[in-house]
Design a protein around this motif. Sequence first.
Motif, PDB file in Angstrom:
ATOM      1  N   SER A   8       0.689  -1.258  -0.041  1.00 34.24           N
ATOM      2  CA  SER A   8      -0.140  -0.099  -0.023  1.00 34.24           C
ATOM      3  C   SER A   8       0.917   1.391  -0.015  1.00 34.24           C
ATOM      4  N   ALA A   9       0.334   2.465   0.074  1.00 30.92           N
ATOM      5  CA  ALA A   9       0.995   3.578   0.104  1.00 30.92           C
ATOM      6  C   ALA A   9       1.294   4.018   1.579  1.00 30.92           C
ATOM      7  N   THR A  28      -2.523   8.324   1.010  1.00 27.95           N
ATOM      8  CA  THR A  28      -3.683   8.431   0.158  1.00 27.95           C
ATOM      9  C   THR A  28      -4.563   9.533   0.624  1.00 27.95           C
ATOM     10  N   GLU A  44       1.207   4.221  -4.021  1.00 22.64           N
ATOM     11  CA  GLU A  44       1.936   2.986  -4.111  1.00 22.64           C
ATOM     12  C   GLU A  44       3.039   3.023  -5.079  1.00 22.64           C
ATOM     13  N   PHE A  63      -3.671  -1.656  -4.986  1.00 22.78           N
ATOM     14  CA  PHE A  63      -4.902  -0.531  -5.092  1.00 22.78           C
ATOM     15  C   PHE A  63      -5.002  -0.182  -6.526  1.00 22.78           C
ATOM     16  N   ARG A 116     -11.009   2.177  -1.460  1.00 22.95           N
ATOM     17  CA  ARG A 116     -10.330   2.324  -0.403  1.00 22.95           C
ATOM     18  C   ARG A 116      -9.834   1.125   0.238  1.00 22.95           C
ATOM     19  N   GLY A 117      -8.737   0.705   0.723  1.00 20.58           N
ATOM     20  CA  GLY A 117      -8.210  -0.683   1.217  1.00 20.58           C
ATOM     21  C   GLY A 117      -7.879  -1.762  -0.066  1.00 20.58           C
ATOM     22  N   GLY A 118      -8.124  -1.010  -1.231  1.00 19.67           N
ATOM     23  CA  GLY A 118      -7.764  -2.011  -2.170  1.00 19.67           C
ATOM     24  C   GLY A 118      -6.738  -2.902  -2.493  1.00 19.67           C
ATOM     25  N   SER A 119      -5.564  -2.740  -1.823  1.00 18.49           N
ATOM     26  CA  SER A 119      -4.490  -3.366  -1.821  1.00 18.49           C
ATOM     27  C   SER A 119      -4.702  -4.670  -1.484  1.00 18.49           C
TER      28      SER A 119
HETATM   29  N1  ASP Z   1      -3.370   2.994  -0.134  1.00 22.27           N
HETATM   30  C1  ASP Z   1      -5.115   2.848  -0.307  1.00 22.27           C
HETATM   31  C2  ASP Z   1      -5.768   3.515   0.883  1.00 22.27           C
HETATM   32  O1  ASP Z   1      -5.335   3.998   1.658  1.00 22.27           O
HETATM   33  C3  ASP Z   1      -5.220   1.444  -0.672  1.00 22.27           C
HETATM   34  C4  ASP Z   1      -4.874   0.509   0.686  1.00 22.27           C
HETATM   35  O2  ASP Z   1      -4.206   1.038   1.595  1.00 22.27           O
HETATM   36  O3  ASP Z   1      -4.978  -0.602   0.331  1.00 22.27           O
HETATM   37  O4  ASP Z   1      -7.189   3.146   0.677  1.00 22.27           O
END
Ligand code: ASP
Length: 406
Positions: A41-42, A47, A74, A136, A150-153
């Motif tokens: 992820s970032a 993000t 990312e 992501f 969001r959270g897509g990693s």
């Molecule tokens: N960087 C993106 C986010 O903060 C994806 C991730 O963290 O999975 O949503």
Amino acid sequence: MAVIVQKYGGTSVGALDRIANVARRVAARKDQGNDMVVVVSAMAGETDRLINMAKEITPIPNEREMDVLVSTGEQVTIALLAITLQSMGYKAKSYCAWQLPLATDAAFGAARVTDIDTQKISEDLSNGAIVIIAGFQGVDENGDITTLGRGGSDTSAVAVAAGLKADLCEIFTDVDGVYSTDPNIVPEAKKISSIAYEEMLEMASLGAKVLYIRAVEFAMRHKVPLIVRSSFNDNEGTLVTEESSDMEKESVRAVTCSSKEAKITFSGIPDVPGTASQLFLALAESNVVVDMIIQNSSEEGKTDISFTVPSADLEKGLEICQGVREILGAEKLTGSKDMAKVSIIGLGMRSHTGVASRMFAALAREGINIEMISTSEIKISCVIKKKYAELAVRVLHDVFELEKPL
Ligand code: ASP
Ligand code: MG
């Protein structure tokens, strides 16, 4: 030799020393003879920082450009991790999603993975390199950069694991695994050692934040064994996998809570064909996501319909309802914001009886009024006032004896 895909979240790569920690963990597994693919992820907060910058310019920035912008977080971490591994003497190579490509549909900000080309990854692995892939992000048919939400990693990691037919997909995060409930609410919550995809899917959709729902769906569809564990210690995590008879022994395995719910009620709607369809079509057209729906049996040709929406969408939902109220001929429209949904989840509910009555009795003993109920084969959810949410979670965790054994 096993192929292992590891995913590290934002807090795990939030600073250079943390990236070095990740590099050491990856290298240790590589030294054991595994083929390593890492999805990152970032850096934590990045993000959000990027989104906020765009929003300073305009409240509704162009979606295509937003994905170009937020996907950069990312790209920074993959390169930093590759450089770190190389400085430790390992072969490492990083890829943005478009370079593979990891293909998605064109839904900017919420794209779905459609395909992944693993050829470059496989070649690098056979040359002994550690492959690092930006989470992501994806690329659509037109070559435009997309992001997976969001959270897509998590989803990226599962997609890569599915594409490679990896032996294991490890999701590293800042918690030790999946817990019977939020340990911030119930300190005695216990870590679940293995959980079925279906249970995890319910948990993710009912408020557990540990795994992103689309990642679980993807893993279930492609039967990718997932392990959720901490990047800050070596504790065993939680295995998310296909159901086994062991999992059915307990009736309830987890309690979840989401406290960002709102309820909208229409009273005195004429009970004729087409009302629900008109109402929910109007809401769907405005992208208001409706969750629980209850319609009463009708009395004197009139009925009531209540439903829940995310509390952030209450105003919008009410506005739309106001718009269709006259067409429907409803007598009254009300909305209440401060609602919560508490749920109990477990495959064992299929075979254990009396689970619902135990849940309702426990809430009643605390004087908590249940405003709505919904059930599926493996979960029961109750909508209650938000101020009782934590109490309800504690009581249910206790009644179903989910605490760690002494
Ligand atoms: N960087 C993106 C986010 O903060 C994806 C991730 O963290 O999975 O949503
Ligand atoms: Mg994140």
